[in-house]
Design a protein around this motif. Structure first.
Motif, PDB file in Angstrom:
ATOM      1  N   MET A  54      -3.415   1.934  -4.671  1.00 12.42           N
ATOM      2  CA  MET A  54      -3.604   0.693  -5.439  1.00 12.42           C
ATOM      3  C   MET A  54      -4.217   0.996  -6.801  1.00 12.42           C
ATOM      4  O   MET A  54      -3.859   0.377  -7.800  1.00 12.42           O
ATOM      5  CB  MET A  54      -4.470  -0.305  -4.670  1.00 12.42           C
ATOM      6  CG  MET A  54      -3.770  -0.951  -3.489  1.00 12.42           C
ATOM      7  SD  MET A  54      -2.397  -2.032  -3.949  1.00 12.42           S
ATOM      8  CE  MET A  54      -0.975  -0.980  -3.710  1.00 12.42           C
ATOM      9  N   ALA A  90      -3.654  -6.049  -0.438  1.00 15.32           N
ATOM     10  CA  ALA A  90      -3.248  -5.231  -1.583  1.00 15.32           C
ATOM     11  C   ALA A  90      -3.491  -5.979  -2.893  1.00 15.32           C
ATOM     12  O   ALA A  90      -3.923  -5.393  -3.888  1.00 15.32           O
ATOM     13  CB  ALA A  90      -1.775  -4.845  -1.459  1.00 15.32           C
ATOM     14  N   GLN A  95      -7.137  -5.717  -3.760  1.00 19.01           N
ATOM     15  CA  GLN A  95      -7.477  -4.375  -4.257  1.00 19.01           C
ATOM     16  C   GLN A  95      -6.952  -4.171  -5.670  1.00 19.01           C
ATOM     17  O   GLN A  95      -7.625  -3.578  -6.514  1.00 19.01           O
ATOM     18  CB  GLN A  95      -6.929  -3.309  -3.319  1.00 19.01           C
ATOM     19  CG  GLN A  95      -7.684  -3.226  -2.019  1.00 19.01           C
ATOM     20  CD  GLN A  95      -7.070  -2.231  -1.052  1.00 19.01           C
ATOM     21  OE1 GLN A  95      -5.859  -2.072  -0.983  1.00 19.01           O
ATOM     22  NE2 GLN A  95      -7.921  -1.578  -0.279  1.00 19.01           N
ATOM     23  N   HIS A  97       0.800  -1.227   0.000  1.00 20.59           N
ATOM     24  CA  HIS A  97       0.000   0.000   0.000  1.00 20.59           C
ATOM     25  C   HIS A  97       0.837   1.284   0.000  1.00 20.59           C
ATOM     26  O   HIS A  97       0.279   2.373  -0.049  1.00 20.59           O
ATOM     27  CB  HIS A  97      -0.950  -0.002   1.196  1.00 20.59           C
ATOM     28  CG  HIS A  97      -2.069  -0.974   1.024  1.00 20.59           C
ATOM     29  ND1 HIS A  97      -2.155  -2.141   1.747  1.00 20.59           N
ATOM     30  CD2 HIS A  97      -3.129  -0.967   0.195  1.00 20.59           C
ATOM     31  CE1 HIS A  97      -3.232  -2.794   1.378  1.00 20.59           C
ATOM     32  NE2 HIS A  97      -3.842  -2.113   0.433  1.00 20.59           N
ATOM     33  N   GLU A 144      -6.896   4.179   5.052  1.00 23.86           N
ATOM     34  CA  GLU A 144      -7.525   3.190   4.171  1.00 23.86           C
ATOM     35  C   GLU A 144      -7.839   3.815   2.816  1.00 23.86           C
ATOM     36  O   GLU A 144      -7.628   3.208   1.765  1.00 23.86           O
ATOM     37  CB  GLU A 144      -8.801   2.652   4.826  1.00 23.86           C
ATOM     38  CG  GLU A 144      -9.363   1.431   4.169  1.00 23.86           C
ATOM     39  CD  GLU A 144      -8.504   0.205   4.334  1.00 23.86           C
ATOM     40  OE1 GLU A 144      -8.444  -0.596   3.384  1.00 23.86           O
ATOM     41  OE2 GLU A 144      -7.874   0.042   5.383  1.00 23.86           O
ATOM     42  N   ALA A 168      -4.588   4.234   0.893  1.00 26.14           N
ATOM     43  CA  ALA A 168      -4.110   2.933   0.421  1.00 26.14           C
ATOM     44  C   ALA A 168      -4.881   2.498  -0.821  1.00 26.14           C
ATOM     45  O   ALA A 168      -4.291   2.020  -1.799  1.00 26.14           O
ATOM     46  CB  ALA A 168      -4.240   1.890   1.524  1.00 26.14           C
ATOM     47  N   SER A 169      -6.190   2.675  -0.810  1.00 26.63           N
ATOM     48  CA  SER A 169      -7.014   2.314  -1.969  1.00 26.63           C
ATOM     49  C   SER A 169      -6.649   3.161  -3.183  1.00 26.63           C
ATOM     50  O   SER A 169      -6.557   2.651  -4.303  1.00 26.63           O
ATOM     51  CB  SER A 169      -8.499   2.493  -1.653  1.00 26.63           C
ATOM     52  OG  SER A 169      -8.898   1.583  -0.677  1.00 26.63           O
TER      53      SER A 169
END
Length: 148
Positions: free
Chosen positions: A83, A110, A113, A18, A76, A79-80
């Protein structure tokens, strides 16, 4: 420990988590790969949650019912977004380098995602997925870990 996997010649090997993504290309053969670093992506700095969110979560009331909204998890969300950026770059580099197959190495969350955010054409090129975090290793050790 080694995995002893075959990495097709010309394959794009993506080692990601991430916070960091490494894009490597196998310039060797399937049984004797030579992974060269093409590009590295780093996530933007992500301050502590309390430094990012200043308001209390919202609330609603309808008649006798009351509810509150969950606080946004900024880590979060970041991180998304990282990705998604990695998935977009996989597609772009796959086209630039005419890669017919991808090997993706990432921790399970990860990896999931990435799988969701990859384009259909990129998903079709996935040769192998490995649920492991190797981003902290240098390229030579990643190569050693993956090959016989």
């Amino acid at each position: 420990m080694r995995l002893n996997v075959t990495i097709p010649a010309g394959a794009l090997v993506i080692v990601a988590d991430h916070n960091k993504s490494l894009f490597l290309k196998n310039d060797g053969k399937a049984l004797t790969p030579h992974l060269d670093l093409i590009e590295e992506l780093q996530a933007d700095a992500n301050p502590l949650t309390w430094q990012q969110g200043v308001d209390r979560p919202g609330r609603t009331a309808m008649g006798d019912r009351r509810s509150s909204y969950a606080e946004t998890d900024w880590h979060e969300l970041a991180a998304s977004q990282f990705m998604e950026k990695t998935a977009q770059r996989i597609t772009e580099l796959g086209e630039i380098h005419s890669c017919e197959s991808f090997v993706i190495v990432a921790p399970p969350k990860a990896l999931g995602q990435l799988r969701q955010t990859l384009s259909e054409s990129a998903r079709d090129k996935i040769f192998l997925e490995i649920a492991k975090d190797l981003t902290h290793l240098p390229v030579e050790e990643i190569t050693d870990y993956l090959t016989p």
